[in-house]
Design a protein around this motif. Sequence first.
Motif, PDB file in Angstrom:
ATOM      1  N   GLY A   5       4.903  11.823   9.565  1.00 55.18           N
ATOM      2  CA  GLY A   5       4.595  13.044   8.820  1.00 55.18           C
ATOM      3  C   GLY A   5       4.640  12.847   7.316  1.00 55.18           C
ATOM      4  N   ILE A   6       4.432  11.615   6.870  1.00 55.03           N
ATOM      5  CA  ILE A   6       4.468  11.306   5.442  1.00 55.03           C
ATOM      6  C   ILE A   6       3.045  11.285   4.901  1.00 55.03           C
ATOM      7  N   GLU A   7       2.834  11.974   3.802  1.00 55.30           N
ATOM      8  CA  GLU A   7       1.525  11.996   3.153  1.00 55.30           C
ATOM      9  C   GLU A   7       1.593  11.170   1.877  1.00 55.30           C
ATOM     10  N   ALA A   8       0.435  10.743   1.400  1.00 55.02           N
ATOM     11  CA  ALA A   8       0.374   9.906   0.201  1.00 55.02           C
ATOM     12  C   ALA A   8       1.056  10.577  -0.989  1.00 55.02           C
ATOM     13  N   LYS A   9       1.033  11.905  -1.050  1.00 54.57           N
ATOM     14  CA  LYS A   9       1.654  12.619  -2.173  1.00 54.57           C
ATOM     15  C   LYS A   9       3.183  12.463  -2.187  1.00 54.57           C
ATOM     16  N   HIS A  10       3.773  12.048  -1.040  1.00 59.41           N
ATOM     17  CA  HIS A  10       5.222  11.834  -0.970  1.00 59.41           C
ATOM     18  C   HIS A  10       5.640  10.468  -1.526  1.00 59.41           C
ATOM     19  N   LEU A  11       4.678   9.571  -1.732  1.00 56.34           N
ATOM     20  CA  LEU A  11       4.983   8.218  -2.195  1.00 56.34           C
ATOM     21  C   LEU A  11       5.189   8.186  -3.702  1.00 56.34           C
ATOM     22  N   GLU A  12       6.094   7.336  -4.122  1.00 59.42           N
ATOM     23  CA  GLU A  12       6.316   7.098  -5.546  1.00 59.42           C
ATOM     24  C   GLU A  12       5.590   5.826  -5.941  1.00 59.42           C
ATOM     25  N   PRO A  13       5.185   5.717  -7.211  1.00 62.01           N
ATOM     26  CA  PRO A  13       4.518   4.482  -7.655  1.00 62.01           C
ATOM     27  C   PRO A  13       5.456   3.280  -7.554  1.00 62.01           C
ATOM     28  N   THR A  14       4.864   2.120  -7.391  1.00 58.51           N
ATOM     29  CA  THR A  14       5.627   0.877  -7.322  1.00 58.51           C
ATOM     30  C   THR A  14       4.829  -0.238  -7.987  1.00 58.51           C
ATOM     31  N   ARG A  15       5.547  -1.226  -8.502  1.00 58.60           N
ATOM     32  CA  ARG A  15       4.873  -2.381  -9.111  1.00 58.60           C
ATOM     33  C   ARG A  15       5.128  -3.654  -8.308  1.00 58.60           C
ATOM     34  N   THR A  16       5.613  -3.494  -7.103  1.00 53.01           N
ATOM     35  CA  THR A  16       5.910  -4.632  -6.246  1.00 53.01           C
ATOM     36  C   THR A  16       4.617  -5.273  -5.747  1.00 53.01           C
ATOM     37  N   VAL A  17       4.604  -6.587  -5.640  1.00 57.33           N
ATOM     38  CA  VAL A  17       3.501  -7.326  -5.022  1.00 57.33           C
ATOM     39  C   VAL A  17       4.124  -8.276  -4.007  1.00 57.33           C
ATOM     40  N   PHE A  18       3.602  -8.248  -2.789  1.00 58.51           N
ATOM     41  CA  PHE A  18       4.084  -9.146  -1.744  1.00 58.51           C
ATOM     42  C   PHE A  18       3.229 -10.400  -1.728  1.00 58.51           C
ATOM     43  N   HIS A  19       3.883 -11.551  -1.703  1.00 59.56           N
ATOM     44  CA  HIS A  19       3.197 -12.837  -1.610  1.00 59.56           C
ATOM     45  C   HIS A  19       3.669 -13.533  -0.348  1.00 59.56           C
ATOM     46  N   GLY A  20       2.763 -14.251   0.292  1.00 64.11           N
ATOM     47  CA  GLY A  20       3.145 -15.062   1.434  1.00 64.11           C
ATOM     48  C   GLY A  20       3.169 -14.335   2.759  1.00 64.11           C
ATOM     49  N   ILE A  21       2.766 -13.064   2.789  1.00 63.99           N
ATOM     50  CA  ILE A  21       2.664 -12.379   4.081  1.00 63.99           C
ATOM     51  C   ILE A  21       1.629 -13.119   4.920  1.00 63.99           C
ATOM     52  N   VAL A  22       0.516 -13.425   4.285  1.00 61.16           N
ATOM     53  CA  VAL A  22      -0.501 -14.299   4.860  1.00 61.16           C
ATOM     54  C   VAL A  22      -0.684 -15.404   3.845  1.00 61.16           C
ATOM     55  N   SER A  23      -0.659 -16.643   4.303  1.00 58.90           N
ATOM     56  CA  SER A  23      -0.734 -17.786   3.402  1.00 58.90           C
ATOM     57  C   SER A  23      -1.902 -17.664   2.427  1.00 58.90           C
ATOM     58  N   GLY A  24      -1.588 -17.740   1.128  1.00 61.06           N
ATOM     59  CA  GLY A  24      -2.614 -17.716   0.102  1.00 61.06           C
ATOM     60  C   GLY A  24      -3.063 -16.331  -0.323  1.00 61.06           C
ATOM     61  N   LEU A  25      -2.593 -15.291   0.323  1.00 61.66           N
ATOM     62  CA  LEU A  25      -3.009 -13.928  -0.020  1.00 61.66           C
ATOM     63  C   LEU A  25      -1.811 -13.117  -0.502  1.00 61.66           C
ATOM     64  N   SER A  26      -2.089 -12.116  -1.338  1.00 58.74           N
ATOM     65  CA  SER A  26      -1.033 -11.214  -1.775  1.00 58.74           C
ATOM     66  C   SER A  26      -1.433  -9.788  -1.415  1.00 58.74           C
ATOM     67  N   CYS A  27      -0.461  -8.880  -1.462  1.00 60.74           N
ATOM     68  CA  CYS A  27      -0.695  -7.494  -1.058  1.00 60.74           C
ATOM     69  C   CYS A  27       0.094  -6.572  -1.987  1.00 60.74           C
ATOM     70  N   SER A  28      -0.567  -5.561  -2.506  1.00 59.63           N
ATOM     71  CA  SER A  28       0.100  -4.564  -3.345  1.00 59.63           C
ATOM     72  C   SER A  28       0.326  -3.293  -2.536  1.00 59.63           C
ATOM     73  N   PRO A  29       1.542  -2.786  -2.513  1.00 54.62           N
ATOM     74  CA  PRO A  29       1.823  -1.541  -1.791  1.00 54.62           C
ATOM     75  C   PRO A  29       1.084  -0.355  -2.416  1.00 54.62           C
ATOM     76  N   ILE A  30       0.855   0.677  -1.603  1.00 54.08           N
ATOM     77  CA  ILE A  30       0.225   1.899  -2.108  1.00 54.08           C
ATOM     78  C   ILE A  30       1.283   2.838  -2.685  1.00 54.08           C
ATOM     79  N   GLY A  31       2.537   2.512  -2.493  1.00 54.88           N
ATOM     80  CA  GLY A  31       3.634   3.308  -3.024  1.00 54.88           C
ATOM     81  C   GLY A  31       4.920   2.962  -2.307  1.00 54.88           C
ATOM     82  N   ARG A  32       5.965   3.715  -2.627  1.00 52.81           N
ATOM     83  CA  ARG A  32       7.244   3.500  -1.961  1.00 52.81           C
ATOM     84  C   ARG A  32       7.861   4.843  -1.643  1.00 52.81           C
ATOM     85  N   ILE A  33       8.771   4.830  -0.672  1.00 53.23           N
ATOM     86  CA  ILE A  33       9.427   6.066  -0.257  1.00 53.23           C
ATOM     87  C   ILE A  33      10.847   5.747   0.206  1.00 53.23           C
ATOM     88  N   ARG A  34      11.728   6.683  -0.004  1.00 52.18           N
ATOM     89  CA  ARG A  34      13.126   6.525   0.417  1.00 52.18           C
ATOM     90  C   ARG A  34      13.322   7.327   1.698  1.00 52.18           C
TER      91      ARG A  34
END
Length: 144
Positions: A5-34
Amino acid sequence: MTKLGIEAKHLEPTRTVFHGIVSGLSCSPIGRIRLDVLFGTSDHFRHEPIWFEVVDLSSAYHALLGRPALAKFMAIPHYAYLKMKIPGPKGLITIVGDYRKSLECAQAGAKLAESLVIAEERRQLDRIVALASEQPAVPASAKE
């Protein structure tokens, strides 16, 4: 997100970038939530608020708990036995994993990673072919 039941408007901005989830690729989150995370039974449990980075990515997993979450719960994971122990108000709380589900997630994750790497390689190849087709042809007399 939808199932919780979480909508995009509930997410807070984030500057995190994930590396190594898939070899050679990175992924930026669309937001974060507590969110409150609870382990145990109705008569013996622990709960803590945990920050989650939300990614728009296919995965065999719904959520991953990293070192900060495990530290907050003072959890001791044992990966070989698929168990985690945390202190609770009435003694230890033991969380037991499922070997079959763990194997299914590992296999699904490997297949997903392979398909993502293949898709990225295809994009790179398409880009190279497009660049090569844009180059003007060199006349045979100019090569000599």
